[in-house]
Every structure is written in structure tokens, then in C-alpha cells.
Design a protein around this motif. Structure first.
Motif, PDB file in Angstrom:
ATOM      1  N   LYS A  72       0.141  -9.427  -5.460  1.00 24.78           N
ATOM      2  CA  LYS A  72       0.058 -10.298  -4.284  1.00 24.78           C
ATOM      3  C   LYS A  72       0.921 -11.539  -4.471  1.00 24.78           C
ATOM      4  CE  LYS A  72      -3.218 -12.889  -1.419  1.00 24.78           C
ATOM      5  NZ  LYS A  72      -4.642 -13.257  -1.195  1.00 24.78           N
ATOM      6  N   ALA A  73       0.903 -12.105  -5.669  1.00 23.55           N
ATOM      7  CA  ALA A  73       1.711 -13.288  -5.946  1.00 23.55           C
ATOM      8  C   ALA A  73       3.207 -12.993  -5.810  1.00 23.55           C
ATOM      9  CB  ALA A  73       1.401 -13.816  -7.345  1.00 23.55           C
ATOM     10  N   GLN A  74       3.571 -11.722  -6.005  1.00 23.39           N
ATOM     11  CA  GLN A  74       4.958 -11.299  -5.829  1.00 23.39           C
ATOM     12  C   GLN A  74       5.258 -10.911  -4.383  1.00 23.39           C
ATOM     13  OE1 GLN A  74       5.657  -8.133  -8.688  1.00 23.39           O
ATOM     14  NE2 GLN A  74       4.955  -9.377 -10.402  1.00 23.39           N
ATOM     15  N   GLU A  75       4.273 -11.139  -3.495  1.00 29.44           N
ATOM     16  CA  GLU A  75       4.364 -10.847  -2.068  1.00 29.44           C
ATOM     17  C   GLU A  75       4.570  -9.361  -1.786  1.00 29.44           C
ATOM     18  OE1 GLU A  75       7.277 -13.554  -0.418  1.00 29.44           O
ATOM     19  OE2 GLU A  75       5.770 -15.151  -0.306  1.00 29.44           O
ATOM     20  N   VAL A  76       3.933  -8.522  -2.608  1.00 28.97           N
ATOM     21  CA  VAL A  76       3.919  -7.087  -2.351  1.00 28.97           C
ATOM     22  C   VAL A  76       2.911  -6.808  -1.224  1.00 28.97           C
ATOM     23  CG1 VAL A  76       3.404  -4.813  -3.322  1.00 28.97           C
ATOM     24  CG2 VAL A  76       4.545  -6.555  -4.726  1.00 28.97           C
ATOM     25  N   THR A  77       3.351  -6.110  -0.209  1.00 32.39           N
ATOM     26  CA  THR A  77       2.499  -5.796   0.945  1.00 32.39           C
ATOM     27  C   THR A  77       1.583  -4.638   0.592  1.00 32.39           C
ATOM     28  OG1 THR A  77       4.330  -6.470   2.386  1.00 32.39           O
ATOM     29  CG2 THR A  77       2.516  -5.257   3.408  1.00 32.39           C
ATOM     30  N   MET A  78       0.266  -4.831   0.787  1.00 30.82           N
ATOM     31  CA  MET A  78      -0.691  -3.802   0.379  1.00 30.82           C
ATOM     32  C   MET A  78      -1.797  -3.608   1.408  1.00 30.82           C
ATOM     33  SD  MET A  78      -1.205  -4.695  -3.690  1.00 30.82           S
ATOM     34  CE  MET A  78      -1.002  -6.482  -3.521  1.00 30.82           C
ATOM     35  N   LEU A  79      -2.195  -2.348   1.597  1.00 33.92           N
ATOM     36  CA  LEU A  79      -3.425  -1.992   2.293  1.00 33.92           C
ATOM     37  C   LEU A  79      -4.368  -1.444   1.242  1.00 33.92           C
ATOM     38  CD1 LEU A  79      -5.141  -1.610   4.856  1.00 33.92           C
ATOM     39  CD2 LEU A  79      -4.073   0.649   5.129  1.00 33.92           C
ATOM     40  N   LEU A  80      -5.519  -2.093   1.083  1.00 33.95           N
ATOM     41  CA  LEU A  80      -6.447  -1.796  -0.003  1.00 33.95           C
ATOM     42  C   LEU A  80      -7.744  -1.213   0.537  1.00 33.95           C
ATOM     43  CD1 LEU A  80      -7.502  -2.158  -2.979  1.00 33.95           C
ATOM     44  CD2 LEU A  80      -8.087  -4.513  -2.331  1.00 33.95           C
ATOM     45  N   VAL A  81      -8.091  -0.035   0.062  1.00 38.16           N
ATOM     46  CA  VAL A  81      -9.414   0.547   0.294  1.00 38.16           C
ATOM     47  C   VAL A  81     -10.191   0.425  -1.001  1.00 38.16           C
ATOM     48  CG1 VAL A  81     -10.631   2.759   0.512  1.00 38.16           C
ATOM     49  CG2 VAL A  81      -8.908   2.122   2.190  1.00 38.16           C
ATOM     50  N   GLU A  82     -11.388  -0.138  -0.926  1.00 34.33           N
ATOM     51  CA  GLU A  82     -12.100  -0.447  -2.162  1.00 34.33           C
ATOM     52  C   GLU A  82     -13.612  -0.419  -1.949  1.00 34.33           C
ATOM     53  OE1 GLU A  82     -13.422  -1.104  -5.598  1.00 34.33           O
ATOM     54  OE2 GLU A  82     -11.276  -0.811  -5.362  1.00 34.33           O
ATOM     55  N   GLN A  83     -14.324   0.225  -2.920  1.00 33.01           N
ATOM     56  CA  GLN A  83     -15.779   0.317  -2.835  1.00 33.01           C
ATOM     57  C   GLN A  83     -16.452  -1.019  -3.111  1.00 33.01           C
ATOM     58  OE1 GLN A  83     -17.442   2.741  -5.996  1.00 33.01           O
ATOM     59  NE2 GLN A  83     -15.666   2.344  -7.324  1.00 33.01           N
ATOM     60  N   PHE A  84     -15.832  -1.853  -3.955  1.00 33.08           N
ATOM     61  CA  PHE A  84     -16.383  -3.176  -4.246  1.00 33.08           C
ATOM     62  C   PHE A  84     -15.869  -4.150  -3.185  1.00 33.08           C
ATOM     63  CE2 PHE A  84     -16.470  -1.584  -8.791  1.00 33.08           C
ATOM     64  CZ  PHE A  84     -17.853  -1.388  -8.789  1.00 33.08           C
ATOM     65  N   ALA A  85     -16.635  -4.279  -2.112  1.00 35.36           N
ATOM     66  CA  ALA A  85     -16.170  -5.046  -0.963  1.00 35.36           C
ATOM     67  C   ALA A  85     -15.909  -6.504  -1.311  1.00 35.36           C
ATOM     68  CB  ALA A  85     -17.188  -4.950   0.175  1.00 35.36           C
ATOM     69  N   ALA A  86     -16.755  -7.096  -2.119  1.00 33.86           N
ATOM     70  CA  ALA A  86     -16.581  -8.511  -2.466  1.00 33.86           C
ATOM     71  C   ALA A  86     -15.268  -8.735  -3.196  1.00 33.86           C
ATOM     72  CB  ALA A  86     -17.759  -9.000  -3.303  1.00 33.86           C
TER      73      ALA A  86
END
Length: 240
Positions: free
Chosen positions: A185-199
């Protein structure tokens, strides 16, 4: 930028997604949270071409990628780190990473300096650097997850889909995976994240969507959703 408009998708005659729409802006991390069976992984598969959408559209940098085969979508700049890792077990760590760069080596993506990026990936994922000659199938589950993520990064994509990167990992490795997500993220990589740990997903995201029974039930800035009482009760009470 990735834009999804009114997407319907599923398996056989059964629809899992019922007209979902979402946007992943350039340089941002967007998370998709929801309970098991809500359609999160189906969304990722429909975006990357693993299954064909039935209706709706998917735009990558303003160009339609709806219904294209996975290899064509990858060439256009969408990388998928899938649920379950799916590394090439009989190849070395380094060869797995070089396969991630295949669209660049074959002239379908801007080539850049692949060797330099390989070393950068090893620095980002130091466990992989220690095991660069080791067969991927002999890595631990956490190391295989890091390899799947690093392989996606090696394509130098416009957008990375991260599907359940913490699945099946011990808490200490979950923390390590999210540290790497923060570095990307700090490198400004664009991501869509699906994750079981919502927090954990909301902590690292700029924006989030809540998926329920194949429909977007709620959306907003991640920080705002963290404070939403309904989201907290449904997804954050027992989250990591």
C-alpha cells in the motif's frame, strides 16, 4: 482503476452474485468483507476470468475485460493471488516468481527490469529470499501464501486481487502477511482484498464493501465502517 457494474455470476444455473457494483481507484486498497458463502471468492473469480459473468461489466483502466479468458485479463494488467495459494509445487521459489513475470517476458506487458524486480520481491518477502532455490511444494502454508502474493507482484499489474491471504495461517503469520500488504500500500499498489479477518482488512483499507448473499449491503470509507454498529456486531466482534 477497476470498476464493476451490475455483475451477475455463479455456477451452472445458480447465481451467486446478484448485480454487484464496486470501484477500486488507482493506488488504493479496497476490501470486500462478508460471511462465508456471501460470494466474495466468486467475485474474485469472475473478475479474473476464472468464471464467466452472466451479466454486467468489468472495466480495467476504462477497457472492458468482461468475459475474457484469464490469460488475456492478466496481460491487460489484472493479477490474481487466489484463495488456496496454488503455487507450482515442483518449481523453485525463484521460478514461480519468474512465471509471475511471464507476461512481461513474453512482450504482453511492459518488460522493465525483471531481475531487479525479482530481487526487490525477495527483499519484500525475506522468507522467500532464504528459500529461493527450494521447491515451492516444500514450503510451509504461510510461505506458499507469500509466494502467491509475490508472484502476483512480479507481473507489475495495475490491480492485484488478494483472495483470503490469511486463510489457514497461524496468527504470527497473519500479522506478517498484513505487514506486507501495508508495504505494498505504501508503494501505492492498487489492491482489492477479500479477507476473513474483517478488522484487519478494514485497518489496511481505504474503502470497503460489505457483501451479503451476493449483494452489496453496505459500503463506505473503511474507518467509517469500522465504527458502524451493524458491521461491528456482524463482522468485528470475533475478528482478528
Amino acid at each position: 482503476m477497476l470498476k464493476v457494474e451490475g455483475l451477475y455470476a455463479g455456477y451452472g444455473s445458480t447465481d451467486v452474485l446478484h448485480g454487484i457494483s464496486l470501484t477500486v481507484p488507482k493506488g488504493k486498497v479496497v476490501s470486500l468483507i462478508g460471511s462465508n458463502g456471501a460470494g466474495k471468492t466468486t467475485t474474485m473469480r469472475a473478475l479474473s476470468g476464472m468464471i464467466k459473468p452472466k451479466r454486467g461489466g468489468v472495466l480495467l483502466n476504462g477497457k472492458s475485460i468482461t468475459g475474457l479468458d484469464s490469460h488475456r485479463i492478466a496481460r491487460l494488467g489484472l493479477a490474481h493471488s487466489p484463495e488456496g495459494r496454488r503455487v507450482f509445487p515442483t518449481l523453485s521459489v525463484q521460478d514461480n516468481l519468474l512465471l509471475g513475470a511471464f507476461p512481461r517476458l513474453s512482450g504482453n506487458r511492459p518488460k522493465g527490469n525483471v531481475r531487479e524486480d525479482l530481487e526487490s520481491a525477495m527483499e519484500l518477502f525475506p522468507r522467500l529470499k532464504e528459500r529461493r532455490r527450494q521447491l515451492a511444494g516444500t514450503l510451509s502454508g504461510g510461505e506458499q501464501q507469500m509466494l502467491a502474493m509475490a508472484r502476483a507482484v512480479m507481473m507489475r499489474p495495475d490491480v492485484i486481487l488478494l483472495d483470503e491471504p490469511s486463510m489457514g495461517l497461524a496468527p504470527i503469520l497473519v500479522d506478517e502477511v498484513f505487514k506486507i500488504v501495508r508495504k505494498l500500500k505504501a508503494q501505492e499498489v492498487t489492491m482489492l482484498l477479500v479477507e476473513q479477518f474483517a478488522a484487519a482488512a478494514l485497518d489496511v483499507s481505504d474503502y470497503a464493501y460489505v457483501l451479503e448473499s451476493g449483494r452489496i449491503a453496505l459500503e463506505g470509507p473503511a474507518e467509517k465502517l469500522k465504527g458502524d454498529s451493524a458491521v461491528r456486531a456482524a463482522y468485528l466482534g470475533g475478528a482478528h
